[in-house]
Design an enzyme around this catalytic site. Sequence first.
Site, PDB file in Angstrom:
ATOM      1  N   SER A 148       0.837  -1.203   0.000  1.00 23.22           N
ATOM      2  CA  SER A 148       0.000   0.000   0.000  1.00 23.22           C
ATOM      3  C   SER A 148       0.871   1.252   0.000  1.00 23.22           C
ATOM      4  CB  SER A 148      -0.876  -0.005   1.255  1.00 23.22           C
ATOM      5  OG  SER A 148      -0.052   0.016   2.405  1.00 23.22           O
ATOM      6  N   HIS A 448       4.551 -13.775  39.243  1.00 27.81           N
ATOM      7  CA  HIS A 448       4.398 -12.543  40.018  1.00 27.81           C
ATOM      8  C   HIS A 448       5.775 -11.949  40.301  1.00 27.81           C
ATOM      9  CE1 HIS A 448       2.837  -9.702  42.930  1.00 27.81           C
ATOM     10  NE2 HIS A 448       3.808 -10.091  43.750  1.00 27.81           N
TER      11      HIS A 448
HETATM   12  P1  FAD Z   1       4.467  -3.665   1.780  1.00 28.83           P
HETATM   13  O1  FAD Z   1       5.217  -3.770   3.051  1.00 28.83           O
HETATM   14  O2  FAD Z   1       3.896  -2.340   1.427  1.00 28.83           O
HETATM   15  O3  FAD Z   1       5.449  -4.167   0.654  1.00 28.83           O
HETATM   16  C1  FAD Z   1       5.109  -4.123  -0.699  1.00 28.83           C
HETATM   17  C2  FAD Z   1       6.380  -4.186  -1.522  1.00 28.83           C
HETATM   18  O4  FAD Z   1       6.038  -4.407  -2.867  1.00 28.83           O
HETATM   19  C3  FAD Z   1       7.195  -2.905  -1.490  1.00 28.83           C
HETATM   20  O5  FAD Z   1       8.535  -3.199  -1.188  1.00 28.83           O
HETATM   21  C4  FAD Z   1       7.062  -2.346  -2.907  1.00 28.83           C
HETATM   22  O6  FAD Z   1       8.210  -1.639  -3.335  1.00 28.83           O
HETATM   23  C5  FAD Z   1       6.886  -3.631  -3.697  1.00 28.83           C
HETATM   24  N1  FAD Z   1       6.215  -3.451  -4.997  1.00 28.83           N
HETATM   25  C6  FAD Z   1       5.065  -2.783  -5.240  1.00 28.83           C
HETATM   26  N2  FAD Z   1       4.728  -2.913  -6.553  1.00 28.83           N
HETATM   27  C7  FAD Z   1       5.693  -3.672  -7.123  1.00 28.83           C
HETATM   28  C8  FAD Z   1       5.899  -4.180  -8.425  1.00 28.83           C
HETATM   29  N3  FAD Z   1       5.019  -3.953  -9.411  1.00 28.83           N
HETATM   30  N4  FAD Z   1       6.996  -4.923  -8.661  1.00 28.83           N
HETATM   31  C9  FAD Z   1       7.885  -5.185  -7.675  1.00 28.83           C
HETATM   32  N5  FAD Z   1       7.736  -4.742  -6.409  1.00 28.83           N
HETATM   33  C10 FAD Z   1       6.643  -4.017  -6.145  1.00 28.83           C
HETATM   34  N6  FAD Z   1       2.083  -2.655  10.763  1.00 28.83           N
HETATM   35  C11 FAD Z   1       2.211  -3.374  11.902  1.00 28.83           C
HETATM   36  O7  FAD Z   1       1.774  -4.524  11.940  1.00 28.83           O
HETATM   37  N7  FAD Z   1       2.830  -2.860  13.007  1.00 28.83           N
HETATM   38  C12 FAD Z   1       3.322  -1.599  13.032  1.00 28.83           C
HETATM   39  O8  FAD Z   1       3.875  -1.159  14.036  1.00 28.83           O
HETATM   40  C13 FAD Z   1       3.199  -0.812  11.859  1.00 28.83           C
HETATM   41  N8  FAD Z   1       3.691   0.441  11.826  1.00 28.83           N
HETATM   42  C14 FAD Z   1       3.599   1.168  10.672  1.00 28.83           C
HETATM   43  C15 FAD Z   1       4.102   2.451  10.667  1.00 28.83           C
HETATM   44  C16 FAD Z   1       4.034   3.220   9.523  1.00 28.83           C
HETATM   45  C17 FAD Z   1       4.613   4.606   9.534  1.00 28.83           C
HETATM   46  C18 FAD Z   1       3.459   2.672   8.332  1.00 28.83           C
HETATM   47  C19 FAD Z   1       3.398   3.476   7.070  1.00 28.83           C
HETATM   48  C20 FAD Z   1       2.946   1.398   8.330  1.00 28.83           C
HETATM   49  C21 FAD Z   1       3.005   0.621   9.506  1.00 28.83           C
HETATM   50  N9  FAD Z   1       2.485  -0.672   9.558  1.00 28.83           N
HETATM   51  C22 FAD Z   1       2.571  -1.389  10.722  1.00 28.83           C
HETATM   52  C23 FAD Z   1       1.801  -1.282   8.388  1.00 28.83           C
HETATM   53  C24 FAD Z   1       2.734  -2.249   7.670  1.00 28.83           C
HETATM   54  O9  FAD Z   1       3.893  -1.575   7.278  1.00 28.83           O
HETATM   55  C25 FAD Z   1       2.029  -2.843   6.460  1.00 28.83           C
HETATM   56  O10 FAD Z   1       0.803  -3.420   6.874  1.00 28.83           O
HETATM   57  C26 FAD Z   1       2.875  -3.938   5.841  1.00 28.83           C
HETATM   58  O11 FAD Z   1       4.104  -3.428   5.408  1.00 28.83           O
HETATM   59  C27 FAD Z   1       2.144  -4.561   4.638  1.00 28.83           C
HETATM   60  O12 FAD Z   1       2.948  -5.544   4.099  1.00 28.83           O
HETATM   61  P2  FAD Z   1       2.832  -5.982   2.566  1.00 28.83           P
HETATM   62  O13 FAD Z   1       3.828  -7.065   2.386  1.00 28.83           O
HETATM   63  O14 FAD Z   1       1.430  -6.224   2.222  1.00 28.83           O
HETATM   64  O15 FAD Z   1       3.261  -4.687   1.721  1.00 28.83           O
END
Ligand code: FAD
Length: 469
Positions: A148, A448
């Site tokens: 996202s 505890h």
């Molecule tokens: P992402 O981590 O978003 O990874 C997607 C990857 O796909 C990225 O590296 C991107 O570059 C790559 N990509 C996209 N399109 C393409 C393409 N066409 N080809 C190749 N690569 C591509 N969640 C928690 O559980 N605990 C927390 O404490 C927490 N803190 C957060 C703090 C912040 C500031 C933010 C912004 C988010 C936080 N989150 C937290 C949410 C968490 O980061 C996301 O829920 C999680 O990263 C989602 O994982 P994902 O693998 O779905 O996607």
Amino acid sequence: MSENNFDVVVIGSGPGGYVAAIRAAQLGLKTACVEKDPTLGGTCLNVGCIPSKALLQASEEYAHADKALKRHGVMVENLQLDLLTMMGHKDKVVSDLTKGILHLFDKNDITHITGSGALGATGEVVVTDDSGAESTLLSKATIIATGSESASLPGIEIDEKRIVSSTGALALEEVPGHLAVIGAGYIGLEMASVWGRLGAKITVIEFLDRIVPGMDGELATNFQKMLRRQKMKFKLSTKVTGAELGESGVALTMEPVDGGGAETLDADIVLVAVGRKPYTQGLGLEQAGVKTDGGGRIEVNEHFETSVAGVYAIGDVIAGPMLAHKAEDEGVAAAEIIAGQKSHVNYDAIPGVVYTHPELASVGQTEEQLKETGIDYTAGSFPFIANGRARAMSATDGFVKVLADAKSDRILGVHIMGADAGTIIAEAVLAIELGASAKDLARTCHAHPTLNEALKEAALDVDERAIHV
Ligand code: FAD
């Protein structure tokens, strides 16, 4: 099998994608992971969970030394903030962890491909590298894990300097005099905590009439009181209508949601934390026939398979809470399903944590949800002020609430505000996962003195037999 021929190709290396790749490789599948960014780990490791927690920890140490240590007889003189070193620590943690994934890929024989992945003809993933060169991977199964990106508001343009998303807020070069945060969800409040502790004046503006939407209402009300004590100001039921960049700051215009006069707020930095939206740019979903919902999320069935056979999707890009551990669990389940195993994710047992001080942690249903669905429930609660360990730690703010089914006593929800709530909640998650009753939790021996004893006492209170109140 040729070099470009895989059992599984994962697009995206966030916690969903890299964990799916590792699990697939563990199950003997020839696996590749395509990542467009130069480092692995996605939002979570690079600009999300990890850097935010590094700054939350560092800023809490600072606030602790400044305000709380005196109570323990530890006097600190001449306390100073070295923001550069603080940021350096955060950057090193991120760099070490992202490199750690490379090591895990090596260890598990996963092919790491740098470039943007898109769906090609059936069974193909087309990768475009930085130079624009294309290559085609053949894949029996493809997992989309592209995550996202930050959302914004109409008329507000994020420049990552004065008007920032969480990414810019994690890398400010100085402590802002006044930080305005649009959105009182967990990301906005965590970033507000970091910069507030380091000395910024904080104003949080929220469209709804409450903070941390989705969390238990009682928790939210008490949490807001705590944050007010930390000098955060809140403007609830308020709609931001515009942001104008000036010489040295931003003028935010806003108005009450229910109508009324507009007002302007001057801030040095504005953080836009109004949520995140699925990232599917350049994937070629439409041409491939992969269906999305109204919110742009990829639709999947209970096996994480999209409308196209052999194409799966997990993590932030599909429905459900946008959390790293949810993405990881879906990654494991999708890989196991592709390998022919039976696997699933229990969405009733996914914890949510806000890493502020005090922390908030929740699992299962809130009181509001139980009332809405007409489920008859009993509630027990216990305040940390009556917990010995919390007293010793000077961490007496907050409480634990256990909600159980009135007939079966099965635990339906646990909501915690307090020190280490994010760690304590694991016990409640396990209880829900195993279908435990409040009595099961109450009769379990707890060491505890620990903060977890508050959870046991709250479970006892479901039966009105808590010992220490
Ligand atoms: P992402 O981590 O978003 O990874 C997607 C990857 O796909 C990225 O590296 C991107 O570059 C790559 N990509 C996209 N399109 C393409 C393409 N066409 N080809 C190749 N690569 C591509 N969640 C928690 O559980 N605990 C927390 O404490 C927490 N803190 C957060 C703090 C912040 C500031 C933010 C912004 C988010 C936080 N989150 C937290 C949410 C968490 O980061 C996301 O829920 C999680 O990263 C989602 O994982 P994902 O693998 O779905 O996607």
